[in-house]
Enzyme design. Structure first.
Site, short mmCIF file in Angstrom:
data_model
loop_
_atom_site.label_atom_id
_atom_site.label_comp_id
_atom_site.label_asym_id
_atom_site.label_seq_id
_atom_site.Cartn_x
_atom_site.Cartn_y
_atom_site.Cartn_z
N ASP A 15 34.21 -9.31 -12.19
CA ASP A 15 34.98 -10.23 -11.33
C ASP A 15 35.45 -9.58 -10.03
O ASP A 15 36.48 -9.97 -9.47
CB ASP A 15 36.20 -10.80 -12.09
N LYS A 18 31.31 -10.13 -6.81
CA LYS A 18 29.88 -9.88 -6.58
C LYS A 18 29.17 -11.10 -6.02
O LYS A 18 28.37 -11.00 -5.09
CB LYS A 18 29.20 -9.47 -7.90
N ASN A 40 27.91 -15.26 -19.65
CA ASN A 40 29.24 -14.62 -19.68
C ASN A 40 29.73 -14.39 -18.25
O ASN A 40 30.92 -14.29 -18.01
CB ASN A 40 29.20 -13.30 -20.47
N GLY A 42 30.61 -15.22 -14.32
CA GLY A 42 31.10 -16.34 -13.53
C GLY A 42 31.21 -15.82 -12.11
O GLY A 42 32.08 -15.01 -11.82
N HIS A 43 30.27 -16.21 -11.26
CA HIS A 43 30.23 -15.69 -9.89
C HIS A 43 30.59 -16.82 -8.93
O HIS A 43 29.88 -17.81 -8.83
CB HIS A 43 28.83 -15.14 -9.57
N THR A 131 33.28 -13.49 -24.37
CA THR A 131 33.30 -14.81 -23.75
C THR A 131 32.75 -15.88 -24.70
O THR A 131 32.69 -17.05 -24.34
CB THR A 131 32.45 -14.82 -22.46
N GLN A 226 28.89 -8.62 -14.58
CA GLN A 226 29.91 -7.75 -15.19
C GLN A 226 30.18 -6.55 -14.28
O GLN A 226 30.04 -6.69 -13.08
CB GLN A 226 29.49 -7.30 -16.61
N GLY A 304 38.50 -19.10 -18.07
CA GLY A 304 39.82 -19.54 -17.61
C GLY A 304 40.95 -18.64 -18.09
O GLY A 304 42.12 -18.92 -17.83
N PRO A 306 43.72 -15.75 -18.29
CA PRO A 306 44.38 -14.96 -17.25
C PRO A 306 43.82 -13.54 -17.28
O PRO A 306 43.61 -12.97 -18.35
CB PRO A 306 45.86 -14.95 -17.66
N LEU A 334 41.28 -7.68 -0.11
CA LEU A 334 42.29 -6.88 0.59
C LEU A 334 43.46 -7.79 0.98
O LEU A 334 44.62 -7.37 0.96
CB LEU A 334 41.66 -6.23 1.84
N GLY A 417 39.29 -13.00 2.20
CA GLY A 417 39.46 -14.37 1.72
C GLY A 417 38.20 -14.74 0.96
O GLY A 417 37.21 -14.01 1.01
P1 GDP Z 1 32.30 -12.00 -9.62
O1 GDP Z 1 32.18 -12.32 -11.06
O2 GDP Z 1 32.25 -10.53 -9.35
O3 GDP Z 1 31.31 -12.73 -8.76
O4 GDP Z 1 33.75 -12.47 -9.19
P2 GDP Z 1 34.51 -13.84 -9.62
O5 GDP Z 1 33.90 -14.96 -8.87
O6 GDP Z 1 34.58 -13.96 -11.09
O7 GDP Z 1 35.97 -13.52 -9.15
C1 GDP Z 1 36.27 -13.22 -7.84
C2 GDP Z 1 37.29 -14.24 -7.32
O8 GDP Z 1 37.86 -13.75 -6.14
C3 GDP Z 1 36.67 -15.58 -6.96
O9 GDP Z 1 37.63 -16.58 -7.20
C4 GDP Z 1 36.39 -15.45 -5.47
O10 GDP Z 1 36.39 -16.70 -4.80
C5 GDP Z 1 37.58 -14.62 -5.04
N1 GDP Z 1 37.32 -13.72 -3.90
C6 GDP Z 1 36.23 -12.95 -3.66
N2 GDP Z 1 36.42 -12.19 -2.58
C7 GDP Z 1 37.65 -12.47 -2.12
C8 GDP Z 1 38.45 -11.96 -1.05
O11 GDP Z 1 38.05 -11.08 -0.28
N3 GDP Z 1 39.71 -12.48 -0.93
C9 GDP Z 1 40.22 -13.43 -1.77
N4 GDP Z 1 41.45 -13.85 -1.59
N5 GDP Z 1 39.49 -13.93 -2.79
C10 GDP Z 1 38.23 -13.44 -2.96
P1 IMO Z 2 31.21 -11.29 -14.12
O1 IMO Z 2 29.72 -11.19 -13.91
C1 IMO Z 2 34.66 -10.00 -16.47
C2 IMO Z 2 33.95 -9.14 -20.71
C3 IMO Z 2 34.58 -10.05 -21.74
C4 IMO Z 2 34.76 -9.07 -22.88
C5 IMO Z 2 33.53 -8.18 -22.78
C6 IMO Z 2 32.39 -8.57 -23.71
O2 IMO Z 2 31.78 -12.61 -13.77
O3 IMO Z 2 31.91 -10.14 -13.50
P2 IMO Z 2 30.66 -10.59 -23.72
O4 IMO Z 2 30.89 -12.07 -23.75
O5 IMO Z 2 29.90 -10.12 -22.56
O6 IMO Z 2 30.12 -10.07 -25.01
O7 IMO Z 2 32.15 -9.97 -23.61
O8 IMO Z 2 33.10 -8.27 -21.43
N1 IMO Z 2 33.12 -9.82 -19.69
C7 IMO Z 2 33.47 -10.00 -18.42
N2 IMO Z 2 34.63 -9.71 -17.78
N3 IMO Z 2 33.63 -10.54 -15.78
C8 IMO Z 2 32.46 -10.81 -16.39
O9 IMO Z 2 31.37 -11.21 -15.73
C9 IMO Z 2 32.36 -10.59 -17.79
N4 IMO Z 2 31.39 -10.76 -18.70
C10 IMO Z 2 31.86 -10.28 -19.86
O10 IMO Z 2 35.80 -10.58 -21.29
O11 IMO Z 2 35.89 -8.28 -22.66
MG MG Z 3 33.24 -13.31 -12.56
#
Ligand code: GDP
Ligand code: IMO
Ligand code: MG
Length: 428
Positions: A15, A18, A40, A42-43, A131, A226, A304, A306, A334, A417
């Site tokens: 998260d 990426k 698993n 969520g991008h 997940t 991940q 979802g 926290p 940042l 942002g």
């Molecule tokens: P990923 O799994 O690595 O693709 O990341 P996620 O999408 O799960 O989580 C990143 C969250 O941070 C998302 O809600 C993005 O919209 C948000 N995000 C990414 N880059 C920035 C940033 O530079 N600033 C802010 N405020 N939010 C960001």
């Molecule tokens: P992205 O690509 C954050 C975590 C789960 C759990 C562990 C194993 O959005 O960054 P799994 O379902 O893969 O067997 O769960 O890995 N996990 C993640 N945490 N971002 C993810 O993906 C994750 N994918 C799995 O919360 O701790």
């Molecule tokens: Mg994610």
């Protein structure tokens, strides 16, 4: 960037942002490849205020004229795949050509049931907090050579044999160990054939497409899922996912040789988060953690839940630099630190009197790690509209410089942002 292969990986616990980094860089390349993990992930990508969350599809899907590949290293839940592409098509946002590797593995319904049942069965302290997307059980079958691959869905005879072989064992497991109802062969076979027919237009030879693109001098982005600390080998085992989330996974999961990779970019948040169980030394359980969670909107994009939040951990980041061979860091979020008087960064761990600047291969219990922090001055200015490094307040620039100096890798992109345009390119 043209003709180059660049791998984008998560440098922390997932998260990191990426998806948005891949979206920001995708306009420079021709092909975007997802190579490991499954639904698993969520991008999140935000374009013109509209939010898209990709679980299986590569984050380059919004670009016309690009090719997006789901590589052999991904585990594909057919229902998730079809609903994701269906939703995108409905919004007329399925702009790129999509190819699903026939060698990728299918997440079957029993994988998801077993994932949940195993998690429930684990005792306190052993739970992973998965997940529940069937990831672990699907990769286990792959390694055990009983997995069903996407290509099998197009071959009824072979599919029948494989489903029979699997259900023999899975149904014993479900009924005798987990006390759950068995899965009926006919229903599953019918479903699987139907998935195959619906997925047929996308199924192809992912490895050939990626290699041919590179041969022709086209740019390819490899999108990791991940993060390094969740990698099956290099993460905080057993609290990890079941695939190679570190950069090496890009080769295995797409079928390119390591010599083809030009650069690995690590995506890191300006602080740290983790979802699910497992070690997180800089976790802040009090007010700071709460503040980061609210300011950063730190709730899982897949479940979802926290996210646990804490200060930036340079010990973990230096480890990510090491195991991925990072050539640059994309520093996201940042802007979330705005308004903090002081920003802390963990620069070393002390374990049994010994100082560690890079994560050791075995982490002791949290209470046996002494954390060394440095404190940097915060800033009050809103960063949302900064587009050049010079637009950042001096304290924010100092924070970035501190990170570069401490992990000896340049920060080449800064996120201020979630919007596509809210990036500062400083070395790309
Ligand atoms: P990923 O799994 O690595 O693709 O990341 P996620 O999408 O799960 O989580 C990143 C969250 O941070 C998302 O809600 C993005 O919209 C948000 N995000 C990414 N880059 C920035 C940033 O530079 N600033 C802010 N405020 N939010 C960001
Ligand atoms: P992205 O690509 C954050 C975590 C789960 C759990 C562990 C194993 O959005 O960054 P799994 O379902 O893969 O067997 O769960 O890995 N996990 C993640 N945490 N971002 C993810 O993906 C994750 N994918 C799995 O919360 O701790
Ligand atoms: Mg994610």
């Amino acid at each position: 960037m043209k003709g180059k292969a660049e791998v984008i990986i998560g440098a922390q616990w997932g998260d990191e942002g990426k998806g948005r980094i891949v979206d920001s860089l995708a306009d420079r390349v021709d092909v975007v490849v997802r190579y490991q993990g499954g639904a698993n992930a969520g991008h999140t990508v935000v374009v013109e205020g509209e939010k898209h969350i990709f679980h299986l599809l590569p984050s380059g899907m919004l670009y016309p004229g690009k090719t997006c590949v789901i590589g052999n290293g991904v585990v594909v839940d057919p229902e998730q795949f079809l609903s994701e592409i269906g939703e995108l098509r409905e919004k007329r946002k399925d702009k790129a050509r999509l190819v699903l590797s026939e060698a990728s593995h299918v997440v079957m319904p029993y994988h998801k049931i077993i994932d949940e049942a195993e998690e429930k069965r684990r005792s306190k302290g052993r739970k992973i907090g998965t997940t529940k997307r069937g990831i672990g059980p699907c990769y286990a079958d792959k390694v055990n050579r009983i997995g069903i691959r996407v290509g099998d869905l197009l071959d009824p005879d072979s599919l029948r044999m494989k489903i029979i072989e699997n259900l023999e064992i899975k149904n014993l497991l479900l009924t005798r160990i987990f006390n759950l109802p068995p899965i009926a062969f006919d229903d599953l076979m019918e479903k699987a054939l139907d998935w195959g027919q619906q997925m047929r237009p996308y199924i192809g030879d992912g490895t050939a497409i990626v290699n041919e693109a590179l041969d022709k001098g086209r740019g390819v982005l490899f999108e990791g899922a991940q993060g390094t600390l969740l990698d099956i080998d290099h993460g905080t085992y057993p609290f990890v996912t079941s695939s190679s989330a570190a950069a090496g996974g890009a080769c295995i999961g797409s079928g390119i040789g390591p010599t083809r990779i030009d650069r690995v970019l690590g995506v890191a948040k300006a602080y740290c988060t983790r979802v699910g169980e497992g070690p997180f030394p800089t976790e802040e359980l009090g007010e700071i953690g709460e503040r980061l969670r609210e300011a950063g909107g730190e709730y899982g994009a897949t479940t979802g839940r926290p996210r646990r939040c804490g200060w930036l951990d340079m010990v973990a980041l230096r480890y990510a630099v090491r195991v991925n061979g990072l050539g640059g860091i994309a520093l996201t979020k940042l802007d979330v630190l705005t308004g903090l008087e002081q920003i802390k960064v963990c620069t070393a761990y002390e374990i049994e009197g010994r100082r560690h600047e890079i994560l050791p291969s075995r982490l002791p219990e949290r209470e046996d790690i002494q954390l060394h922090y440095e404190s940097l001055k915060g800033w009050k200015e809103d960063l949302a509209n900064c587009r050049r490094v010079e637009d950042l307040p001096p304290e924010a620039r100092e924070y970035v410089r501190f990170i570069e100096e401490n992990c000896k890798v340049p920060v080449v992109l800064i996120g201020v942002g979630s919007g596509r345009e809210q990036t500062i390119l400083c070395g790309l």
